[in-house]
Design a protein around this motif. Structure first.
Motif, PDB file in Angstrom:
ATOM      1  N   ASP A 104       0.434  -1.375   0.223  1.00  0.00           N
ATOM      2  CA  ASP A 104       0.066  -0.058   0.000  1.00  0.00           C
ATOM      3  C   ASP A 104       0.888   1.225  -0.057  1.00  0.00           C
ATOM      4  OD1 ASP A 104       0.653  -0.363   2.407  1.00  0.00           O
ATOM      5  OD2 ASP A 104      -0.933  -0.288   3.517  1.00  0.00           O
ATOM      6  N   ALA A 105       2.080   1.078   0.185  1.00  0.00           N
ATOM      7  CA  ALA A 105       2.777   1.916  -0.135  1.00  0.00           C
ATOM      8  C   ALA A 105       2.249   3.144  -1.587  1.00  0.00           C
ATOM      9  CB  ALA A 105       4.489   1.625  -0.457  1.00  0.00           C
ATOM     10  N   ARG A 106       3.279   4.441  -1.683  1.00  0.00           N
ATOM     11  CA  ARG A 106       2.728   4.863  -2.973  1.00  0.00           C
ATOM     12  C   ARG A 106       4.421   5.165  -3.618  1.00  0.00           C
ATOM     13  NH1 ARG A 106       0.296  10.349  -4.555  1.00  0.00           N
ATOM     14  NH2 ARG A 106      -1.547   9.411  -3.167  1.00  0.00           N
ATOM     15  N   ILE A 107       4.960   4.143  -4.716  1.00  0.00           N
ATOM     16  CA  ILE A 107       6.390   4.082  -5.195  1.00  0.00           C
ATOM     17  C   ILE A 107       5.816   4.625  -6.380  1.00  0.00           C
ATOM     18  CG2 ILE A 107       8.388   2.684  -5.659  1.00  0.00           C
ATOM     19  CD1 ILE A 107       7.122   1.025  -3.422  1.00  0.00           C
ATOM     20  N   ALA A 108       7.319   5.745  -6.622  1.00  0.00           N
ATOM     21  CA  ALA A 108       7.421   6.793  -8.026  1.00  0.00           C
ATOM     22  C   ALA A 108       7.718   5.175  -9.471  1.00  0.00           C
ATOM     23  CB  ALA A 108       8.370   7.234  -8.130  1.00  0.00           C
ATOM     24  N   GLN A 109       7.446   5.061 -10.297  1.00  0.00           N
ATOM     25  CA  GLN A 109       7.315   4.168 -11.327  1.00  0.00           C
ATOM     26  C   GLN A 109       9.148   3.832 -11.270  1.00  0.00           C
ATOM     27  OE1 GLN A 109       4.421   2.752 -13.012  1.00  0.00           O
ATOM     28  NE2 GLN A 109       5.678   1.639 -13.601  1.00  0.00           N
ATOM     29  N   PRO A 110       9.773   4.392 -11.606  1.00  0.00           N
ATOM     30  CA  PRO A 110      11.026   4.480 -11.820  1.00  0.00           C
ATOM     31  C   PRO A 110      11.417   3.523 -10.189  1.00  0.00           C
ATOM     32  CG  PRO A 110      10.690   6.604 -12.334  1.00  0.00           C
ATOM     33  CD  PRO A 110       9.953   6.366 -11.845  1.00  0.00           C
ATOM     34  N   VAL A 111      11.100   3.964  -9.538  1.00  0.00           N
ATOM     35  CA  VAL A 111      11.547   3.436  -8.083  1.00  0.00           C
ATOM     36  C   VAL A 111      11.321   1.567  -8.300  1.00  0.00           C
ATOM     37  CG1 VAL A 111      11.795   2.845  -6.025  1.00  0.00           C
ATOM     38  CG2 VAL A 111      11.819   5.152  -7.161  1.00  0.00           C
ATOM     39  N   LEU A 112       9.410   1.810  -8.850  1.00  0.00           N
ATOM     40  CA  LEU A 112       8.717   0.262  -8.940  1.00  0.00           C
ATOM     41  C   LEU A 112       9.366  -0.102  -9.845  1.00  0.00           C
ATOM     42  CD1 LEU A 112       6.788  -0.499  -6.901  1.00  0.00           C
ATOM     43  CD2 LEU A 112       5.183  -0.940  -9.426  1.00  0.00           C
ATOM     44  N   ASP A 113       9.490  -0.337 -11.180  1.00  0.00           N
ATOM     45  CA  ASP A 113      10.932  -0.696 -11.863  1.00  0.00           C
ATOM     46  C   ASP A 113      12.070  -1.321 -11.883  1.00  0.00           C
ATOM     47  OD1 ASP A 113       8.442   0.045 -13.939  1.00  0.00           O
ATOM     48  OD2 ASP A 113       9.689   1.616 -14.719  1.00  0.00           O
ATOM     49  N   HIS A 114      13.065  -0.308 -10.692  1.00  0.00           N
ATOM     50  CA  HIS A 114      13.593  -1.091 -10.003  1.00  0.00           C
ATOM     51  C   HIS A 114      13.592  -2.271  -9.222  1.00  0.00           C
ATOM     52  CE1 HIS A 114      18.116  -0.633  -8.773  1.00  0.00           C
ATOM     53  NE2 HIS A 114      17.958  -0.478  -7.575  1.00  0.00           N
ATOM     54  N   SER A 160       1.140   5.736   3.937  1.00  0.00           N
ATOM     55  CA  SER A 160       1.480   6.929   4.115  1.00  0.00           C
ATOM     56  C   SER A 160       2.836   6.983   3.486  1.00  0.00           C
ATOM     57  CB  SER A 160       1.459   7.227   5.039  1.00  0.00           C
ATOM     58  OG  SER A 160       2.085   5.672   6.278  1.00  0.00           O
ATOM     59  N   LEU A 161       3.208   5.511   3.562  1.00  0.00           N
ATOM     60  CA  LEU A 161       4.605   5.864   2.760  1.00  0.00           C
ATOM     61  C   LEU A 161       5.174   6.255   1.614  1.00  0.00           C
ATOM     62  CD1 LEU A 161       8.060   5.007   3.445  1.00  0.00           C
ATOM     63  CD2 LEU A 161       7.546   3.117   2.423  1.00  0.00           C
ATOM     64  N   GLU A 162       5.919   6.954   0.994  1.00  0.00           N
ATOM     65  CA  GLU A 162       6.145   7.187  -0.063  1.00  0.00           C
ATOM     66  C   GLU A 162       7.594   7.334  -0.683  1.00  0.00           C
ATOM     67  OE1 GLU A 162       3.236  10.884  -0.815  1.00  0.00           O
ATOM     68  OE2 GLU A 162       5.078  11.191  -3.018  1.00  0.00           O
ATOM     69  N   ILE A 163       7.599   6.696  -1.821  1.00  0.00           N
ATOM     70  CA  ILE A 163       9.097   6.353  -2.098  1.00  0.00           C
ATOM     71  C   ILE A 163       9.941   7.080  -3.684  1.00  0.00           C
ATOM     72  CG2 ILE A 163      11.375   5.194  -2.346  1.00  0.00           C
ATOM     73  CD1 ILE A 163      10.265   3.513  -0.037  1.00  0.00           C
ATOM     74  N   ASN A 164      10.097   7.604  -3.998  1.00  0.00           N
ATOM     75  CA  ASN A 164      10.379   8.670  -5.247  1.00  0.00           C
ATOM     76  C   ASN A 164      12.296   8.179  -5.511  1.00  0.00           C
ATOM     77  OD1 ASN A 164       7.892   9.931  -5.210  1.00  0.00           O
ATOM     78  ND2 ASN A 164       8.719  10.936  -4.056  1.00  0.00           N
ATOM     79  N   ASP A 165      12.446   7.599  -4.688  1.00  0.00           N
ATOM     80  CA  ASP A 165      14.120   7.910  -5.027  1.00  0.00           C
ATOM     81  C   ASP A 165      14.823   6.513  -4.265  1.00  0.00           C
ATOM     82  OD1 ASP A 165      16.459   7.993  -5.753  1.00  0.00           O
ATOM     83  OD2 ASP A 165      16.904   9.646  -4.385  1.00  0.00           O
ATOM     84  N   VAL A 166      15.808   5.962  -5.097  1.00  0.00           N
ATOM     85  CA  VAL A 166      15.827   3.996  -5.015  1.00  0.00           C
ATOM     86  C   VAL A 166      17.506   4.731  -3.413  1.00  0.00           C
ATOM     87  CG1 VAL A 166      15.575   3.223  -6.789  1.00  0.00           C
ATOM     88  CG2 VAL A 166      17.578   3.962  -6.753  1.00  0.00           C
ATOM     89  N   ASP A 167      17.802   6.016  -3.631  1.00  0.00           N
ATOM     90  CA  ASP A 167      19.196   6.181  -3.121  1.00  0.00           C
ATOM     91  C   ASP A 167      18.517   6.382  -1.829  1.00  0.00           C
ATOM     92  OD1 ASP A 167      21.089   5.167  -4.934  1.00  0.00           O
ATOM     93  OD2 ASP A 167      20.589   7.202  -5.898  1.00  0.00           O
ATOM     94  N   THR A 168      17.659   5.819  -0.656  1.00  0.00           N
ATOM     95  CA  THR A 168      17.365   6.227   0.424  1.00  0.00           C
ATOM     96  C   THR A 168      17.355   5.507   1.001  1.00  0.00           C
ATOM     97  OG1 THR A 168      15.280   5.926  -0.547  1.00  0.00           O
ATOM     98  CG2 THR A 168      15.655   7.988  -0.809  1.00  0.00           C
TER      99      THR A 168
END
Lengths: 412, 412
Positions: A205-215, A249-257
């Motif tokens: 149920d996190a919100r994950i940016a497409q490029p992050v999810l692709d990775h 509630s979690l949102e991730i837009n960057d793999v380098d975190t």
């Protein structure tokens, strides 16, 4: 029965906000069994997938790839996935493609979206026409029972020769925010995924940016579904899909975190659990075997050797018989295709038993020690190549009479 | 029982002048069975061989290669070959090499030649010490019954899980000179030769120069033993030896002659017969399957696809069940690793039945036609790739319950 793999308990499978599941008995191949699954997603969801490398990839796989691509090109988010069992819609040529597209159009009309926002999946017999009319006729029933709390039935709805449903949940708190994830998979035969398993779905149920999810989907497949094999047969329909509904509630837009790193670890762990369930319920499986190849000069050569062991019919039948005929493992290492392998430095272990040292039988190795380990239902084969620091692990099962029976009888 | 492969008749196996065969019951693994074979050669003989590519190649294979090389360096001609069954002397390290050398020394002393003029061969269980004392104790018995007319017993003496001896003779008249040839082979399991079969010996009475024989043995292996597979397991001990005793009247010193071409055709035909006998008597085999891949852009890609089909457990079990579940063949073609394969041009036939056209089910294909062919004991799978003129053929068998039983019980 699957090897040390109890049937999941429905109440242990937690809903993931933003995804609802519904099933139908559409009579695709047999009457009175769940054979259609619809997964409806929140508009905030991102989806990423990896698919079979089989050149005869099924029509729905081709449509999935096209729709994921157009979705990424802003055609609108993926709104639903639809899965049928009983027919793979593979080796079906242009008619097969038309049927996969028809399925998407029918579901899109019912959900009020565009056909390109639907991802279709099929599993079952190859080279037979998909009974698309029955499939479409079943969709309203599936939509009628869409619920968030329907994961157990969803796992049942995608089974073919699986003897039991495969599903698991996990949750993780990252930076004070809870991520709930649940996944399902199916396998049983024609399993040597080369991108993903036959079918696997993992939603969170996190919100994950497409490029992050692709990775994340590639990393996860490479550490889980791409490390299992039952019979070395790479299916025409393998698909592994990662769904982030965006409802949490979690949102991730960057793999380098650090957040991404924590999430990746949790997702891989859950995907491995689902992948292992496929091996534990492999056709005819009586043993769960881990093949760990260490000290290689590259991951690729470690994987070559691990698969060579895991695919050898002679190794697999010896495990079925609990017969420590372990020279067969050495033979499989030897023909794995690592041309400059110096076998005189190689060490082989069966769990804690040191079987071969410097390429020959260890002087202290006793047949009864090998026998003791071979009788277990969970066994680790460990190979040390003494030529580097790379390693790879593959999970597999034994080859039993039941594998032959199941595959000689399938379809009949 | 082997598939359409009657037991050879002893009187059909013709002596080859210049080679005598003797056997012994040395009790290598079990009492009261022929398990040692000695082949004594005339001093005029030339010998050439091809061996397994398995990195865990057995100690005797290593010694064979060294002795063939030193023989070619004028250390003196090869005078005898010695074969034991019941123990592969593979995965045995330095002790294994010492035992192979001891065997050569013992036989050389009995025959009055140098140890480097002996070629040793072993077949059987891997990773167990060779009982070299029992082997050496059996040699005088084998020498005592050396005879030219002993091919049937020789074929029996090299059997392991083979259900019947494999041997055949042929003769050819070239330029008015008769060449007599006889060969024996053994196989049954761990069969996917990658240079040669587990064990194959073909002797002829022509006088053939060493470079010509070296060329002929490779050409022959590539068209016969290197085109068969039972289980994809490349053995540690595969060896195929070509022996020209020099006792006959034909002499060949150059490959660029019509005589050589005629001889090559005859030798390949006999070697194919011996190779097919191994498949027909494959562990648990009930069907003999020819996989012909045509219209490829290279022989290598045709072989890749043919082996992918021939190794697929799903294809093999479908043949065992006579179930025309032919989509499994398409799947195996698709994952063969030919990355740019355009499946939309591909055609598949089962004997005379056109199953798939342009990558999809042929509109006229009927299940009952597929069923009719699947029930036969001899079946040809033909794949047309429509991308070139290269082709390759592989011979294999089905995967039955008996394969599992034989390999789960072997050693017990």
């Amino acid at each position: 029965m699957a090897v040390n793999s109890p049937i999941p308990v429905a109440s242990d499978l937690k809903p993931v906000a933003g995804i609802r599941l519904g099933h139908a008995e559409a009579g695709i191949r047999k009457a009175n069994r769940k054979d259609v699954l619809v997964m409806e997603l929140a508009p905030t969801a991102t989806v990423a997938g990896v698919f079979t490398t089989n050149r005869f990839c099924a029509a729905p796989v081709q449509v999935c790839k096209a729709h994921l691509e157009s979705s990424n090109m802003q055609a609108g988010p993926i709104r639903a996935l639809v899965v049928n069992t009983g027919n793979a819609n593979a080796g079906t040529g242009d008619a097969g493609l038309a049927n996969a597209n028809k399925t998407c159009e029918a579901l899109a009309a019912l959900l009020g979206c565009d056909a390109s926002q639907i991802l279709p999946f099929s599993t079952g017999v190859i080279l037979e026409p998909l009974p698309v009319d029955r499939l479409i006729a079943g969709l309203p029933q599936a939509i009628a029972n869409l619920q968030e709390d329907n994961w157990f039935a969803a796992a049942e709805a995608i089974m073919t020769t699986d003897t039991q449903p495969k599903a698991a949940s996990a949750s993780i708190v990252i930076g004070g925010k809870t991520v709930q994830m649940t996944g399902i998979s199916k396998g049983a035969g024609m399993i040597k995924p080369n991108m993903a398993t036959m079918l696997g779905y993992l939603a969170m149920d996190a919100r994950i940016a497409q490029p992050v999810l692709d990775h994340l989907v590639k990393r996860t497949a490479d550490k889980s579904f791409n490390c299992i094999t039952i019979d070395g047969d790479t299916s025409t329909n393998d698909s592994f899909m990662l769904i982030a509904t965006g409802a949490g509630s979690l949102e991730i837009n960057d793999v380098d975190t650090p957040e991404y790193a924590e999430l990746e670890t949790a997702v891989i762990a859950l995907a491995q659990k689902l992948a292992h369930m496929i091996i534990r319920d492999g056709e005819g499986a009586t043993k769960f075997i881990t093949v760990a190849v260490e000290e290689g000069s590259s991951v690729e050569e470690c994987r070559k050797i691990a698969y060579s062991i895991a695919h050898s019919p002679l190794v697999k039948t010896a495990f079925f018989a609990s017969d420590p005929n372990l020279g067969r493992i050495l033979a499989a290492i030897g023909y794995a295709g690592v041309d400059d392998l110096d076998v005189s430095k190689l060490n082989l272990y069966l769990d804690d038993v040191w079987v071969a040292r410097n390429g020959g039988r260890h002087p202290d190795y006793k047949e009864e020690d090998g026998q003791r380990v071979m009788k277990q239902s969970e066994i680790t084969i460990r190979v040390r190549l003494a030529r580097g620091n790379a390693e790879a692990t593959v999970w597999t099962c034994d080859l039993s009479h039941d594998y032959v029976s199941i595959n000689a009888d399938y379809r009949s």
